[in-house]
Write an enzyme that holds these catalytic residues in place. Structure first.
Site, mmCIF file in Angstrom:
data_model
loop_
_atom_site.group_PDB
_atom_site.id
_atom_site.type_symbol
_atom_site.label_atom_id
_atom_site.label_comp_id
_atom_site.label_asym_id
_atom_site.label_seq_id
_atom_site.Cartn_x
_atom_site.Cartn_y
_atom_site.Cartn_z
ATOM 1 N N GLU A 91 43.943 37.359 62.742
ATOM 2 C CA GLU A 91 44.771 38.553 62.637
ATOM 3 C C GLU A 91 45.031 39.076 64.047
ATOM 4 O O GLU A 91 44.092 39.462 64.738
ATOM 5 C CB GLU A 91 43.977 39.608 61.862
ATOM 6 C CG GLU A 91 44.690 40.266 60.728
ATOM 7 C CD GLU A 91 43.727 41.204 60.015
ATOM 8 O OE1 GLU A 91 43.588 42.342 60.467
ATOM 9 O OE2 GLU A 91 43.101 40.766 59.028
ATOM 10 N N ASP A 144 42.937 53.939 64.689
ATOM 11 C CA ASP A 144 41.909 53.154 65.356
ATOM 12 C C ASP A 144 40.902 53.994 66.116
ATOM 13 O O ASP A 144 41.234 55.008 66.725
ATOM 14 C CB ASP A 144 42.559 52.158 66.315
ATOM 15 C CG ASP A 144 43.201 51.008 65.548
ATOM 16 O OD1 ASP A 144 42.461 50.299 64.842
ATOM 17 O OD2 ASP A 144 44.430 50.848 65.628
#
Lengths: 259, 393
Positions: free
Chosen positions: A47, A58
């Site tokens: 990924e 994040d």
């Protein structure tokens, strides 16, 4: 040609390891090197994150890798070239590109879907694209280009919405393990395990992988008990940041995780 | 033409809710409830009562005689600078904390740039008795020390945002991350008409009290509720949204949005979003955004910390695209001159943000009978140091 992601899930339904890293981190050309090493080490899915200036979902680890990648000059255009290079180097595992919508939008969503597929990507994850927008504008485009699309679900996502997401998904669902931003954790709390059990019992059409907070063999194998496997991100980025010998470190990392 | 938000949260091509799934339930809870809550009689009573007795509304609509003379027209100043805490920001924080209370939330988070929204949030949290955490870029904390201490005196916790360039955009990122990590007991009070739907609409509604009052006050003072022009500065655009709101459908009212040109639109140090931006997605909505070709957000610049946001609210992107509002800009120099000019002409030291709206008057040729309203969104106390450093008074 068959899609590598659907192909993988049709032959394997347990212990799938997907490893996330940020394109262009720690160096511009790391994207290709790391993909090769992950493939050789036995990771099942790669990924690759598209760096963005404002990664709101994040935690600090991935934020920092985004910043470094952007300072290195990373862009969507370059990433497409790197994916081509990865395939040229004979990497066989599925490749997923994951990123916030804005850089993809500026590249052109249609052009991105076509170019990504042509370069050798198998799926996309665009966490801030609304479901209706995908359904009404892009679903047929993804299908025409034989690309899988993965949506995220979290512990606060309602069952009704999980089913709707399931019906729009091709490939697998990304089950976020906790109400949190990304980041490595050592263990799961009881309510997280209950959430995995609930998902497991929902008889979804698609398999799901568990992500966020996976960092070691304990969390990976625990997640795998209830799902097709798990996604590791921040823990891997931390490794890349400190590694002096990527070949050995990546091999050991994957081996240790899978147990 | 429709200028209000549609049921999906869009103003024309802009708006929506572009959020990761972890934020979806919070935003959805708000979307499902905000209209119901704010139309309840009990809510309205409490809201208007606080605006009157706590904030000090209605704020005066002051006929600025000497400024009018200078421009050979009739200029009124909407005195949001006289609101409690020194700016219009409190209209929104009062509204949102009452919504938060009705949603059963116990904790409040907010982002702030210059500190005005942070202070307004800390104030209402003290008023209602809720725990308050304000994210503020570390750089802004150093630049706006008195506001940091004001928030602390009011009982809020001020957390430095250490990511990115450590200013407003990054404080917003940190607040969103906090909300992702605390989804159930916390309400996020966004300070402008930005963010995912329903924020832009909710904030615009709370700020719409500004134009509601302007209409009434003009009717009283001029015998006509409609001005020929309404001027307001735009960072995210909450004071402009409030000043425009009740005139949107009255097409004969010219709406003028004034952006911060910083050191000049093409200087590389500017915050003039409509001149420099392209459609993009940031902080949950699709809107005009100052960004690189690759879609990375560019840190904007203005002498005014309240205007250096890289985007504008989606309502403004729409008003710009369809031409309902005219977007102009004022540079640092023009704004500072205008701020000092207003101080000397009218005895009002405006916030540097609001000084941009005053500066833009010079770009227009008015008729002597025109009625021009300038929304004076904040007072200049917080900017004393900027004025002193500027020096030319």
């Amino acid at each position: 040609m068959k899609n590598r992601i659907t192909n993988l899930f049709s032959t394997k339904n347990k212990g799938i390891l997907s490893v996330f890293y940020t394109a262009g981190f720690p160096n511009m050309d790391s994207t290709v090197t790391i993909a090769k090493l992950l493939d050789q080490s036995g990771a099942d899915i790669i990924e690759i994150g598209i760096p963005f200036s404002d990664p709101v979902a994040d935690g600090p680890t991935i934020q920092q890798s985004n910043k470094i990648a952007l300072d290195n000059g990373m862009s969507v255009k370059l990433l497409i070239e790197q994916v081509k290079e990865i395939r040229k180097q004979n990497v066989k595992v599925p490749i997923i590109l994951m990123g916030y919508l804005n850089p993809v939008m500026q590249y052109g969503i249609e052009k991105f879907v076509k170019d990504a597929a042509e370069a050798g990507a198998d799926g996309l994850i665009l966490p801030d694209m609304p479901l209706y927008e995908y359904e009404e504008h892009y679903k047929s485009l993804f299908e025409a280009n034989n690309l899988c699309n993965t949506f995220l679900i979290s512990p606060t996502t309602s069952e009704e919405r999980i089913k709707r997401i399931d019906s729009l998904t091709k490939g697998f669902i990304y089950a976020v393990s906790a109400s949190s931003t990304t980041g490595a954790k050592n263990t799961f709390a009881d309510e997280q395990v209950q959430y995995f059990e609930k998902l497991n019992g929902m008889s979804l059409i698609n398999p799901f992988l568990i992500g966020f907070g996976i960092s070691n063999n304990h969390t990976f194998s625990k997640a795998s008990e209830y799902s097709a496997g798990a996604i590791v991100g921040s823990a891997f980025i931390n490794l890349l940041k400190d590694s002096k010998d990527l070949d050995t470190d990546i091999l050991n990392f994957v081996k240790q995780l899978k147990g | 033409m429709n200028y209000k938000v549609n049921d999906r949260g869009y103003y024309g091509n802009f708006g929506g809710a572009y959020i990761p799934e972890m934020l979806y339930p919070n935003v959805e809870e708000l979307r499902n409830n905000y209209l119901k809550i704010i139309s309840e009689e009990g809510f309205k009573k409490e809201f208007y009562d606080l605006l009157k007795n706590y904030v000090g509304r209605p704020s005066p609509l002051y006929f600025a005689g000497r400024l009018s003379q200078k421009h050979s027209t009739k200029i009124y100043l909407k005195r949001e600078d006289l609101c409690h805490t020194g700016s219009h920001k409190i209209n929104n924080t009062i509204g949102q904390i009452l919504v938060a209370k009705r949603l059963g939330k116990q904790k409040i988070i907010a982002e702030t740039g210059a500190g005005q929204h942070g202070v307004a949030t800390a104030t209402v949290c003290a008023l209602i008795g809720m725990e308050c955490t304000v994210y503020m870029g570390k750089v802004d904390m150093e630049r706006q020390k008195p506001n940091v201490e004001r928030m602390r005196i009011l009982g809020a916790k001020v957390v430095p945002a250490l990511s990115g360039n450590m200013t407003l955009k990054d404080a917003t990122n940190e607040a969103m991350r906090h909300w992702i990590n605390n989804p159930t007991d916390t309400h996020y009070i966004i300070g402008s008409v930005v963010g995912p739907h329903p924020y832009p609409d909710m904030v615009a509604r709370f700020q719409s009290v500004i134009s509601e009052e302007i209409k009434k006050q003009l009717e009283e003072q001029e015998g006509n509720p409609y001005p020929d022009y309404v001027f307001a500065c735009v960072g995210g655009g909450s004071n402009a949204a409030g000043a425009f709101f009740n005139f949107l459908d009255d097409e004969h009212v010219n709406l003028v949005a004034v952006e911060a040109a910083g050191k000049g639109i093409n200087s590389g140090e500017s915050a003039a979003t409509t001149a420099l931006g392209k459609p993009g997605v940031l902080h949950g909505s699709k809107t005009l955004l100052i960004q690189t070709e690759d879609g990375q957000v560019i840190e904007p610049y203005s002498i005014s910390a309240g205007l250096d946001y890289p985007g504008i609210g989606p309502i403004h992107s729409h008003l710009f695209e369809v031409g309902r509002a005219k977007f102009v800009s004022a540079t640092d120099d023009e704004a500072m001159d205008a701020g000092i000019g207003l101080s000397k002409l009218e005895g009002i030291i405006p916030a540097v943000e609001s000084a941009h709206a005053i500066a833009a008057l010079d770009q227009f040729q008015f008729d002597k009978d025109d009625i021009v309203v300038v929304n004076l969104s904040g007072r200049g106390d917080k900017d004393l140091e900027t004025y002193i450093r500027w020096g030319k008074y």
